[in-house]
Design an enzyme around this catalytic site. Structure first.
Site, PDB file in Angstrom:
ATOM      1  N   LYS A  66     -48.722  -2.532 -28.739  1.00  0.00           N
ATOM      2  CA  LYS A  66     -49.802  -3.125 -29.541  1.00  0.00           C
ATOM      3  C   LYS A  66     -49.857  -2.597 -30.977  1.00  0.00           C
ATOM      4  O   LYS A  66     -50.318  -3.294 -31.870  1.00  0.00           O
ATOM      5  CB  LYS A  66     -51.160  -2.884 -28.868  1.00  0.00           C
ATOM      6  N   ASP A 102     -59.048  -8.990 -28.117  1.00  0.00           N
ATOM      7  CA  ASP A 102     -59.707  -8.121 -27.120  1.00  0.00           C
ATOM      8  C   ASP A 102     -61.199  -7.932 -27.418  1.00  0.00           C
ATOM      9  O   ASP A 102     -62.031  -7.995 -26.513  1.00  0.00           O
ATOM     10  CB  ASP A 102     -59.037  -6.735 -27.085  1.00  0.00           C
TER      11      ASP A 102
END
Ligand code: ATR
Length: 275
Positions: A66, A102
């Site tokens: 990420k 997210d």
């Protein structure tokens, strides 16, 4: 032409993303596939070059890539910048843009269970100081919550509070979090404590929990962690991590296609595939 989407991460054996995405595409009548690519950190550069040549339309990024993916992108958006992490890449006319769904995915799942659907000024305790905590804190900041963060390794919680010092946030030791638990409106576990297969563990003792506190756990396997089970027994409102998981995936699809997938259908498929 069949559109190509996918996921890169390592290890990926347990991921429910492929079944969730393919169910959404089928429901939408979208001609697309979603492939999981298990890529180690050493292979990342080569894998990215291959994906560029093959002309992928968009992909998700999970642990451990990420942060490292950012070096390979043409641009990242505000959310990804604030979190220092990307979970969604949109490939458009040869340009790769990094986003992070997210935070919004989590807030979309939390707001419906909060009274007045507002977190402004609400006191929220976040347990954990890893990547998931960053996403949750960024999300809470956008909602103007008053945040306390607590972690097994106290220095990491302090670092996080420093990183988000533009928000209303403080780092507190775990024992203080336990003793002041009755003062919070929402408690959120972002650690892996309680996750399958070590399901008996809890990240914090709930002795001082007041009944009005919403208890949220980012874990969804098991569907109800030991923390959520105890909170439920005490009569508290609980929220597991399946909503966040589904919403972050649905928001990725919205970025790739401009269309809203059926979140209920996606959630049903994920539940069906839980161990
Ligand atoms: P993620 O990106 O999923 O948040 P991470 O960055 O590895 O993963 O962070 C994991 C979090 O879970 C950390 O807050 C970690 O605490 P430490 O910073 O002390 O390592 C927490 N965690 C993991 N295992 C734990 C355990 N057995 N007890 C308490 N906290 C734990």
């Amino acid at each position: 032409m069949t559109r190509q989407f996918g996921l890169i991460g390592h290890p990926l054996g347990h991921s429910k993303s492929p079944v969730m995405h393919e169910a959404a595409y089928k429901d939408m009548g979208l001609d697309a596939v979603y492939c999981a690519y298990d890529i180690s950190p050493q292979e990342l550069g080569n894998a990215i070059r291959t994906m560029k040549v093959q002309g992928i339309d968009g992909f998700n990024v999970t642990i451990p890539h990420k942060v490292a993916i950012i070096d390979y992108l043409d641009e990242i958006d505000e959310d990804a910048e604030a979190m220092g992490a990307v979970n969604t890449v949109v490939c458009q006319d040869g340009r790769w843009v990094g986003k992070n769904t997210d935070a919004d995915g989590y807030i979309e799942s939390l707001l419906p269970v909060v009274s007045d659907q507002s977190l402004t000024g609400r006191r929220v305790l976040v347990i954990g100081a890893g990547g998931a905590a960053r996403a949750v804190i960024h999300a809470l900041g956008k909602q103007r919550a008053t945040i306390s963060v607590s972690n097994r390794t106290a220095e990491k919680a302090q670092e996080l509070a420093q990183l988000f010092s533009h928000l209303t946030i403080e780092a507190i030791p775990l024992n203080e979090a336990e003793s002041t638990l009755g003062t919070y409106d929402v408690l959120i576990n972002t650690t892996s404590v309680g996750m399958y297969p070590d399901t008996s563990k809890q990240p914090i003792a709930l002795d001082r929990l007041k009944q009005a506190t919403i208890v949220s756990d980012l874990i969804y396997n098991p569907y109800e962690t030991a923390l959520l089970q105890e909170a439920k027994q005490r009569g508290n409102r609980i929220l597991n991590g399946i909503g966040m998981f589904v919403n972050q995936g649905a928001l990725s699809i919205e970025h790739w296609t401009g269309r809203k997938p059926n979140r209920k259908c996606m959630e049903r498929v994920v539940r069906m595939h839980l161990t």
